[in-house]
Enzyme design. Structure first.
Site, PDB file in Angstrom:
ATOM      1  N   GLY A 182       0.843  -0.786  -0.694  1.00  0.00           N
ATOM      2  CA  GLY A 182       0.124  -0.025  -0.013  1.00  0.00           C
ATOM      3  C   GLY A 182       0.975   1.346   0.220  1.00  0.00           C
ATOM      4  O   GLY A 182       0.998   2.637   0.937  1.00  0.00           O
TER       5      GLY A 182
ATOM      6  N   GLY B 119       0.119   5.130   0.837  1.00  0.00           N
ATOM      7  CA  GLY B 119      -0.992   5.648   1.558  1.00  0.00           C
ATOM      8  C   GLY B 119      -0.180   6.458   2.421  1.00  0.00           C
ATOM      9  O   GLY B 119       1.135   6.840   2.639  1.00  0.00           O
TER      10      GLY B 119
ATOM     11  N   ARG C  24      -1.803  -0.454  -6.423  1.00  0.00           N
ATOM     12  CA  ARG C  24      -3.200  -1.161  -6.816  1.00  0.00           C
ATOM     13  C   ARG C  24      -2.142  -0.640  -8.680  1.00  0.00           C
ATOM     14  O   ARG C  24      -2.695  -1.106  -9.400  1.00  0.00           O
ATOM     15  CB  ARG C  24      -4.014  -0.830  -6.823  1.00  0.00           C
ATOM     16  CG  ARG C  24      -4.306  -1.726  -5.137  1.00  0.00           C
ATOM     17  CD  ARG C  24      -5.517  -1.540  -4.757  1.00  0.00           C
ATOM     18  NE  ARG C  24      -6.239  -0.788  -4.488  1.00  0.00           N
ATOM     19  CZ  ARG C  24      -7.194  -0.320  -4.296  1.00  0.00           C
ATOM     20  NH1 ARG C  24      -7.899  -0.857  -4.340  1.00  0.00           N
ATOM     21  NH2 ARG C  24      -7.049   1.041  -3.954  1.00  0.00           N
TER      22      ARG C  24
ATOM     23  N   ASP D 170      -2.725  -6.398  -5.840  1.00  0.00           N
ATOM     24  CA  ASP D 170      -3.369  -5.963  -5.500  1.00  0.00           C
ATOM     25  C   ASP D 170      -4.309  -6.933  -4.062  1.00  0.00           C
ATOM     26  O   ASP D 170      -4.090  -8.548  -3.942  1.00  0.00           O
ATOM     27  CB  ASP D 170      -5.221  -6.142  -6.210  1.00  0.00           C
ATOM     28  CG  ASP D 170      -5.907  -5.914  -5.896  1.00  0.00           C
ATOM     29  OD1 ASP D 170      -6.962  -5.458  -4.683  1.00  0.00           O
ATOM     30  OD2 ASP D 170      -6.645  -4.949  -6.638  1.00  0.00           O
TER      31      ASP D 170
ATOM     32  N   SER E  15      -4.770  -1.640   3.668  1.00  0.00           N
ATOM     33  CA  SER E  15      -5.897  -2.174   3.934  1.00  0.00           C
ATOM     34  C   SER E  15      -7.098  -1.551   2.928  1.00  0.00           C
ATOM     35  O   SER E  15      -7.095  -0.620   2.527  1.00  0.00           O
ATOM     36  CB  SER E  15      -6.120  -2.091   5.134  1.00  0.00           C
ATOM     37  OG  SER E  15      -7.247  -2.823   5.638  1.00  0.00           O
TER      38      SER E  15
ATOM     39  N   TYR F  89     -15.975  -1.920   9.759  1.00  0.00           N
ATOM     40  CA  TYR F  89     -14.690  -1.477   9.470  1.00  0.00           C
ATOM     41  C   TYR F  89     -13.478  -2.070  10.733  1.00  0.00           C
ATOM     42  O   TYR F  89     -12.712  -2.601  10.426  1.00  0.00           O
ATOM     43  CB  TYR F  89     -13.832  -0.049   9.470  1.00  0.00           C
ATOM     44  CG  TYR F  89     -12.546   0.531   8.651  1.00  0.00           C
ATOM     45  CD1 TYR F  89     -12.264  -0.178   8.283  1.00  0.00           C
ATOM     46  CD2 TYR F  89     -12.258   1.328   9.580  1.00  0.00           C
ATOM     47  CE1 TYR F  89     -10.486   0.339   8.018  1.00  0.00           C
ATOM     48  CE2 TYR F  89     -10.761   1.376   9.748  1.00  0.00           C
ATOM     49  CZ  TYR F  89     -10.168   0.959   8.877  1.00  0.00           C
ATOM     50  OH  TYR F  89      -8.901   1.291   8.495  1.00  0.00           O
TER      51      TYR F  89
ATOM     52  N   LYS G 227     -10.822  -4.780  10.987  1.00  0.00           N
ATOM     53  CA  LYS G 227      -8.980  -5.132  11.372  1.00  0.00           C
ATOM     54  C   LYS G 227      -8.558  -5.680  12.480  1.00  0.00           C
ATOM     55  O   LYS G 227      -7.559  -6.157  12.617  1.00  0.00           O
ATOM     56  CB  LYS G 227      -9.755  -3.147  12.197  1.00  0.00           C
ATOM     57  CG  LYS G 227      -9.024  -2.353  11.266  1.00  0.00           C
ATOM     58  CD  LYS G 227      -7.996  -2.687   9.970  1.00  0.00           C
ATOM     59  CE  LYS G 227      -6.384  -2.167  10.154  1.00  0.00           C
ATOM     60  NZ  LYS G 227      -5.856  -2.728   8.845  1.00  0.00           N
TER      61      LYS G 227
ATOM     62  N   PRO H 292      -2.082   1.781  15.587  1.00  0.00           N
ATOM     63  CA  PRO H 292      -2.558   3.071  15.953  1.00  0.00           C
ATOM     64  C   PRO H 292      -3.970   3.705  16.253  1.00  0.00           C
ATOM     65  O   PRO H 292      -4.612   3.448  15.867  1.00  0.00           O
ATOM     66  CB  PRO H 292      -1.702   3.770  14.245  1.00  0.00           C
ATOM     67  CG  PRO H 292      -1.545   3.048  13.432  1.00  0.00           C
ATOM     68  CD  PRO H 292      -1.544   1.298  14.451  1.00  0.00           C
TER      69      PRO H 292
ATOM     70  N   SER I 171      -8.396  11.096   9.741  1.00  0.00           N
ATOM     71  CA  SER I 171      -8.316  11.568  10.906  1.00  0.00           C
ATOM     72  C   SER I 171      -7.785  13.195  10.630  1.00  0.00           C
ATOM     73  O   SER I 171      -8.693  14.497  11.344  1.00  0.00           O
ATOM     74  CB  SER I 171      -7.490  11.655  12.103  1.00  0.00           C
ATOM     75  OG  SER I 171      -7.574  10.710  12.714  1.00  0.00           O
TER      76      SER I 171
END
Length: 347
Positions: free
Chosen positions: A13, A16, A38, A67, A89, A160, A164, A189, A204
């Site tokens: 990823g 991100g 991706r 992917d 994720s 979600y 996780k 986190p 956030s």
């Protein structure tokens, strides 16, 4: 250290917010990095964010297209890697027909990465989990959450957060039952703030943007802990390299519990005229809950009202010597860099 002697780390990823800061930290510490994307068309976007973070040379950075929903290219991605930092994720889909739309891709994606890492002889995987796998679904919890805690997937929690939790639990089960010596550590986190380097940033940070742009006239009564993304990246490297980190979970938090209105007050205190639109009042809980019945985007927020989400960071500090910045420093860094995004000064 020669180029060929630099250990190779696969970061999933790679575009991100957290992943880019991890890549920055790895390059600073003389690692070679292979980042998964991706869409390979995002390579220049990632490099642009890294340049904003101070990177000037990219000979130690490469990309591979993968992917989480497909086996394609994962064997190629992990080939020659000593470590894997699995950040990728499925993003929270707030409009969903069935919770498995989030749960299944998260779980299967983690197992796909672990399987490829084990088969390639990777030494250790560091999984970016979340506070959502630790402190959700407990109605009467008192005191800070620790790494011993798990979210209650039998409670009515947002898919979600459930995804996780289930994904991390699946990862630990895989290590126990099929790992064959593969090591694992997780970083969980809380709300991630800190310097924004481009147009990819955390949820956030999105709330901060909405405050600064005046899109929120009042804020929900949610109390959360926060952490600077630079410290999250540092904790990933410690979890990757320190022998004591094998088999451990680590909460990434400054361990300071702030209301959303507290975040707003910090922005007004430090950003002057740029914070003129930041709200200074709270929404009644009933208003948020009723609104969430009609607005899917508010359902996760509504589920967190009245919850004690304070955390302890003692384990990471004691075991790994981790020293996080204050929540205030992280929030100010978000606000100042977000203003550059809003003003079009950051691409």
């Amino acid at each position: 250290m020669t180029e060929t002697n630099k250990p190779l780390v696969l970061v999933t990823g790679g575009s991100g917010f957290i992943a880019v800061h991890i890549i920055l930290k790895l390059l600073e510490n003389q690692y070679r990095v292979r980042a998964t994307l991706r869409t390979m068309g995002r390579q220049e976007e990632v490099k642009s964010m890294l340049r904003a973070g101070g990177v000037t040379r990219f000979e130690d950075l490469s990309f591979v297209q993968t992917d989480l929903s497909s086996d394609q290219n994962w064997d190629q991605a992990v080939q020659g890697a000593e470590y894997v930092i699995h950040v990728a994720s499925p993003t929270p889909n707030r409009v969903y027909k069935d919770e498995n739309e989030m749960i299944q891709p998260a779980r299967e994606g983690v197992l796909r990465v672990l399987r490829a890492a084990r088969n390639a002889g990777v030494k250790r995987v560091v999984l970016t989990s979340a506070f959502g796998a630790i402190g959700v679904g407990h109605q009467h919890h008192v005191g800070p959450y620790t790494e011993e805690d798990w979210s209650n997937t039998n409670a009515k929690i947002h898919p979600y957060q459930k995804s996780k939790t289930i994904a991390e639990q699946a990862a630990w089960a895989f290590i126990r039952e099929e790992g064959k010596g593969l090591e694992l550590a997780t970083v969980n986190p809380v709300g991630v703030m800190g310097p924004i380097l481009g147009n990819d940033y955390s949820h956030s940070n999105t709330i901060v943007r909405q405050m600064l742009e005046g899109k929120l006239k009042a804020v929900p009564k949610i109390y959360s802990d926060y952490v600077d993304v630079r410290d999250v990246a540092e904790l990933h490297l410690l979890a990757m390299t320190r022998p004591e980190a094998n088999g451990q979970r680590f909460i990434a938090s400054s361990a300071e519990n702030l209301s959303t209105l507290g975040v707003a007050k910090i922005l007004r205190k430090h950003l002057g005229e740029d914070a003129k639109n930041v709200p200074n009042r709270e929404l009644p809980n009933l208003v948020v809950r009723v609104s969430a019945l009609f607005n899917p985007n508010l359902r996760m927020i509504a589920s967190l009202l009245g919850q004690d989400m304070s955390t302890s960071n003692e384990k990471a500090k004691r075991l790994l010597g981790w020293k996080p910045r204050s929540a205030e420093e992280a929030i100010v860094a978000t606000g100042k860099s977000m203003m550059k995004v809003i003003k079009g000064e950051m691409r």
